[in-house]
Design a protein around this motif. Sequence first.
Motif, PDB file in Angstrom:
ATOM      1  N   VAL A  15       0.814  -1.219   0.000  1.00 14.98           N
ATOM      2  CA  VAL A  15       0.000   0.000   0.000  1.00 14.98           C
ATOM      3  C   VAL A  15       0.845   1.266   0.000  1.00 14.98           C
ATOM      4  CG1 VAL A  15      -2.036  -1.084   1.023  1.00 14.98           C
ATOM      5  CG2 VAL A  15      -0.303  -0.063   2.507  1.00 14.98           C
ATOM      6  N   THR A  16       2.164   1.136   0.139  1.00 10.90           N
ATOM      7  CA  THR A  16       3.042   2.305   0.090  1.00 10.90           C
ATOM      8  C   THR A  16       3.692   2.482  -1.278  1.00 10.90           C
ATOM      9  OG1 THR A  16       5.004   1.100   0.852  1.00 10.90           O
ATOM     10  CG2 THR A  16       3.556   2.054   2.553  1.00 10.90           C
ATOM     11  N   ALA A  17       3.453   1.574  -2.203  1.00 15.49           N
ATOM     12  CA  ALA A  17       4.150   1.591  -3.492  1.00 15.49           C
ATOM     13  C   ALA A  17       3.657   2.689  -4.432  1.00 15.49           C
ATOM     14  CB  ALA A  17       4.032   0.237  -4.183  1.00 15.49           C
ATOM     15  N   TRP A  18       2.393   3.062  -4.346  1.00 15.42           N
ATOM     16  CA  TRP A  18       1.837   4.068  -5.246  1.00 15.42           C
ATOM     17  C   TRP A  18       0.569   4.632  -4.642  1.00 15.42           C
ATOM     18  CZ3 TRP A  18      -2.743   2.351  -7.813  1.00 15.42           C
ATOM     19  CH2 TRP A  18      -2.991   0.978  -7.713  1.00 15.42           C
ATOM     20  N   ASP A  19       0.173   5.793  -5.153  1.00 12.20           N
ATOM     21  CA  ASP A  19      -0.933   6.549  -4.572  1.00 12.20           C
ATOM     22  C   ASP A  19      -2.260   5.796  -4.530  1.00 12.20           C
ATOM     23  OD1 ASP A  19       0.752   8.686  -4.144  1.00 12.20           O
ATOM     24  OD2 ASP A  19       0.152   9.749  -5.966  1.00 12.20           O
ATOM     25  N   GLY A  20      -2.552   4.989  -5.523  1.00 14.77           N
ATOM     26  CA  GLY A  20      -3.837   4.300  -5.580  1.00 14.77           C
ATOM     27  C   GLY A  20      -3.908   2.984  -4.831  1.00 14.77           C
ATOM     28  N   ALA A  21      -2.820   2.590  -4.194  1.00 11.95           N
ATOM     29  CA  ALA A  21      -2.787   1.271  -3.565  1.00 11.95           C
ATOM     30  C   ALA A  21      -3.781   1.135  -2.414  1.00 11.95           C
ATOM     31  CB  ALA A  21      -1.378   0.945  -3.092  1.00 11.95           C
ATOM     32  N   ARG A  22      -3.955   2.147  -1.628  1.00 14.07           N
ATOM     33  CA  ARG A  22      -4.910   2.068  -0.502  1.00 14.07           C
ATOM     34  C   ARG A  22      -6.344   1.905  -1.021  1.00 14.07           C
ATOM     35  NH1 ARG A  22      -2.261   2.638   4.131  1.00 14.07           N
ATOM     36  NH2 ARG A  22      -0.387   3.917   4.158  1.00 14.07           N
ATOM     37  N   GLN A  23      -6.663   2.600  -2.096  1.00  9.90           N
ATOM     38  CA  GLN A  23      -7.994   2.449  -2.682  1.00  9.90           C
ATOM     39  C   GLN A  23      -8.181   1.048  -3.261  1.00  9.90           C
ATOM     40  OE1 GLN A  23      -5.953   5.045  -3.202  1.00  9.90           O
ATOM     41  NE2 GLN A  23      -7.076   6.871  -2.583  1.00  9.90           N
ATOM     42  N   LEU A  24      -7.118   0.527  -3.879  1.00 12.32           N
ATOM     43  CA  LEU A  24      -7.201  -0.830  -4.404  1.00 12.32           C
ATOM     44  C   LEU A  24      -7.389  -1.829  -3.268  1.00 12.32           C
ATOM     45  CD1 LEU A  24      -7.188  -2.672  -6.857  1.00 12.32           C
ATOM     46  CD2 LEU A  24      -4.681  -2.741  -6.695  1.00 12.32           C
ATOM     47  N   MET A  25      -6.745  -1.600  -2.135  1.00 14.75           N
ATOM     48  CA  MET A  25      -6.938  -2.473  -0.971  1.00 14.75           C
ATOM     49  C   MET A  25      -8.398  -2.445  -0.535  1.00 14.75           C
ATOM     50  SD  MET A  25      -5.639  -4.653   1.133  1.00 14.75           S
ATOM     51  CE  MET A  25      -3.866  -4.457   1.200  1.00 14.75           C
ATOM     52  N   SER A  26      -9.014  -1.280  -0.573  1.00 12.50           N
ATOM     53  CA  SER A  26     -10.438  -1.173  -0.229  1.00 12.50           C
ATOM     54  C   SER A  26     -11.296  -1.983  -1.195  1.00 12.50           C
ATOM     55  CB  SER A  26     -10.889   0.290  -0.236  1.00 12.50           C
ATOM     56  OG  SER A  26     -10.241   1.008   0.770  1.00 12.50           O
ATOM     57  N   VAL A  27     -10.954  -1.936  -2.472  1.00  9.52           N
ATOM     58  CA  VAL A  27     -11.680  -2.726  -3.473  1.00  9.52           C
ATOM     59  C   VAL A  27     -11.519  -4.211  -3.167  1.00  9.52           C
ATOM     60  CG1 VAL A  27     -11.775  -3.372  -5.925  1.00  9.52           C
ATOM     61  CG2 VAL A  27     -11.537  -0.966  -5.268  1.00  9.52           C
ATOM     62  N   TYR A  28     -10.295  -4.627  -2.866  1.00  9.34           N
ATOM     63  CA  TYR A  28     -10.049  -6.045  -2.563  1.00  9.34           C
ATOM     64  C   TYR A  28     -10.825  -6.503  -1.331  1.00  9.34           C
ATOM     65  CZ  TYR A  28      -6.043  -6.228  -5.845  1.00  9.34           C
ATOM     66  OH  TYR A  28      -5.232  -6.209  -6.949  1.00  9.34           O
ATOM     67  N   THR A  29     -10.846  -5.701  -0.278  1.00  3.19           N
ATOM     68  CA  THR A  29     -11.561  -6.127   0.930  1.00  3.19           C
ATOM     69  C   THR A  29     -13.070  -6.168   0.683  1.00  3.19           C
ATOM     70  OG1 THR A  29     -11.449  -3.874   1.840  1.00  3.19           O
ATOM     71  CG2 THR A  29      -9.768  -5.429   2.549  1.00  3.19           C
ATOM     72  N   PHE A  30     -13.581  -5.202  -0.081  1.00  5.48           N
ATOM     73  CA  PHE A  30     -14.990  -5.237  -0.465  1.00  5.48           C
ATOM     74  C   PHE A  30     -15.284  -6.487  -1.274  1.00  5.48           C
ATOM     75  CE2 PHE A  30     -18.088  -4.432  -3.861  1.00  5.48           C
ATOM     76  CZ  PHE A  30     -19.225  -4.194  -3.114  1.00  5.48           C
ATOM     77  N   LEU A  31     -14.424  -6.770  -2.256  1.00  7.56           N
ATOM     78  CA  LEU A  31     -14.606  -7.928  -3.123  1.00  7.56           C
ATOM     79  C   LEU A  31     -14.601  -9.220  -2.323  1.00  7.56           C
ATOM     80  CD1 LEU A  31     -14.872  -9.047  -6.002  1.00  7.56           C
ATOM     81  CD2 LEU A  31     -12.373  -8.944  -6.169  1.00  7.56           C
ATOM     82  N   LEU A  32     -13.686  -9.341  -1.386  1.00  6.11           N
ATOM     83  CA  LEU A  32     -13.620 -10.550  -0.568  1.00  6.11           C
ATOM     84  C   LEU A  32     -14.920 -10.749   0.218  1.00  6.11           C
ATOM     85  CD1 LEU A  32     -11.919 -12.961   0.314  1.00  6.11           C
ATOM     86  CD2 LEU A  32     -10.920 -11.505   2.090  1.00  6.11           C
ATOM     87  N   ALA A  33     -15.424  -9.683   0.817  1.00  5.19           N
ATOM     88  CA  ALA A  33     -16.678  -9.776   1.570  1.00  5.19           C
ATOM     89  C   ALA A  33     -17.839 -10.160   0.646  1.00  5.19           C
ATOM     90  CB  ALA A  33     -16.969  -8.451   2.270  1.00  5.19           C
ATOM     91  N   GLU A  34     -17.877  -9.595  -0.548  1.00  7.13           N
ATOM     92  CA  GLU A  34     -18.937  -9.917  -1.506  1.00  7.13           C
ATOM     93  C   GLU A  34     -18.866 -11.372  -1.968  1.00  7.13           C
ATOM     94  OE1 GLU A  34     -21.724  -7.921  -2.870  1.00  7.13           O
ATOM     95  OE2 GLU A  34     -21.163  -7.259  -0.858  1.00  7.13           O
ATOM     96  N   LEU A  35     -17.649 -11.870  -2.169  1.00  6.66           N
ATOM     97  CA  LEU A  35     -17.495 -13.268  -2.586  1.00  6.66           C
ATOM     98  C   LEU A  35     -17.990 -14.216  -1.501  1.00  6.66           C
ATOM     99  CD1 LEU A  35     -14.006 -13.116  -4.325  1.00  6.66           C
ATOM    100  CD2 LEU A  35     -16.234 -13.446  -5.429  1.00  6.66           C
ATOM    101  N   VAL A  36     -17.690 -13.895  -0.261  1.00 10.62           N
ATOM    102  CA  VAL A  36     -18.182 -14.722   0.851  1.00 10.62           C
ATOM    103  C   VAL A  36     -19.709 -14.715   0.865  1.00 10.62           C
ATOM    104  CG1 VAL A  36     -18.302 -14.893   3.377  1.00 10.62           C
ATOM    105  CG2 VAL A  36     -16.091 -14.484   2.258  1.00 10.62           C
ATOM    106  N   GLN A  37     -20.301 -13.526   0.734  1.00  5.50           N
ATOM    107  CA  GLN A  37     -21.764 -13.431   0.749  1.00  5.50           C
ATOM    108  C   GLN A  37     -22.392 -14.109  -0.468  1.00  5.50           C
ATOM    109  OE1 GLN A  37     -23.714 -12.510   3.289  1.00  5.50           O
ATOM    110  NE2 GLN A  37     -21.746 -12.399   4.349  1.00  5.50           N
ATOM    111  N   ALA A  38     -21.760 -13.997  -1.631  1.00  3.19           N
ATOM    112  CA  ALA A  38     -22.274 -14.670  -2.830  1.00  3.19           C
ATOM    113  C   ALA A  38     -22.264 -16.181  -2.629  1.00  3.19           C
ATOM    114  CB  ALA A  38     -21.439 -14.291  -4.048  1.00  3.19           C
ATOM    115  N   ASN A  39     -21.250 -16.672  -1.947  1.00  3.96           N
ATOM    116  CA  ASN A  39     -21.139 -18.102  -1.687  1.00  3.96           C
ATOM    117  C   ASN A  39     -22.193 -18.544  -0.674  1.00  3.96           C
ATOM    118  OD1 ASN A  39     -20.153 -20.675  -1.902  1.00  3.96           O
ATOM    119  ND2 ASN A  39     -18.214 -20.263  -0.896  1.00  3.96           N
ATOM    120  N   ILE A  40     -22.343 -17.793   0.389  1.00  4.65           N
ATOM    121  CA  ILE A  40     -23.321 -18.141   1.428  1.00  4.65           C
ATOM    122  C   ILE A  40     -24.738 -18.126   0.868  1.00  4.65           C
ATOM    123  CG2 ILE A  40     -24.394 -17.320   3.574  1.00  4.65           C
ATOM    124  CD1 ILE A  40     -21.543 -16.381   4.406  1.00  4.65           C
TER     125      ILE A  40
END
Length: 149
Positions: A70-95
């Motif tokens: 997340v320190t490598a470039w300016d957009g990395a923190r936002q991308l981390m937010s996308v990844y965490t959202f995506l992970l939560a959505e995948l869990v819910q889609a599976n459930i």
Amino acid sequence: MTYASVRSRYLDDTVATASPATLLTMLYDRLVLDLRRAEAAQRSGDRSAANGQLTHAQAIVSELISTLDVTAWDGARQLMSVYTFLLAELVQANISGDAERTAACRSLVEPLGEAWHQAADQLAAGATLEPAGSVPAGIGVARGELGVG
């Protein structure tokens, strides 16, 4: 040697010798494939197959999370937010067995994968990475890396 063992060896060698950029695009390609397969399985009522694909997709997103600097470039923190959202959505889609939720995850991942492919191609060509076209702002990275390590 069986076909399966030859294929496994080839894949192991490919991954072992791939650059970080290539590994990243390979992960995205497999993530899209998993989501397509999961969605198809959910639509046909095969919860077991969908579970296997979504569980694998969750593992890929977890890997993307763990390797994102997340320190490598300016957009990395936002991308981390996308990844965490995506992970939560995948869990819910599976459930829930919700094919529409899985499709929404895929529609989020596909353009990101395309952007990373473009960035990796530019990096391989020795070009300076600049956000352009369908590449989201922030994909241009410093230090000649894709923010993974």
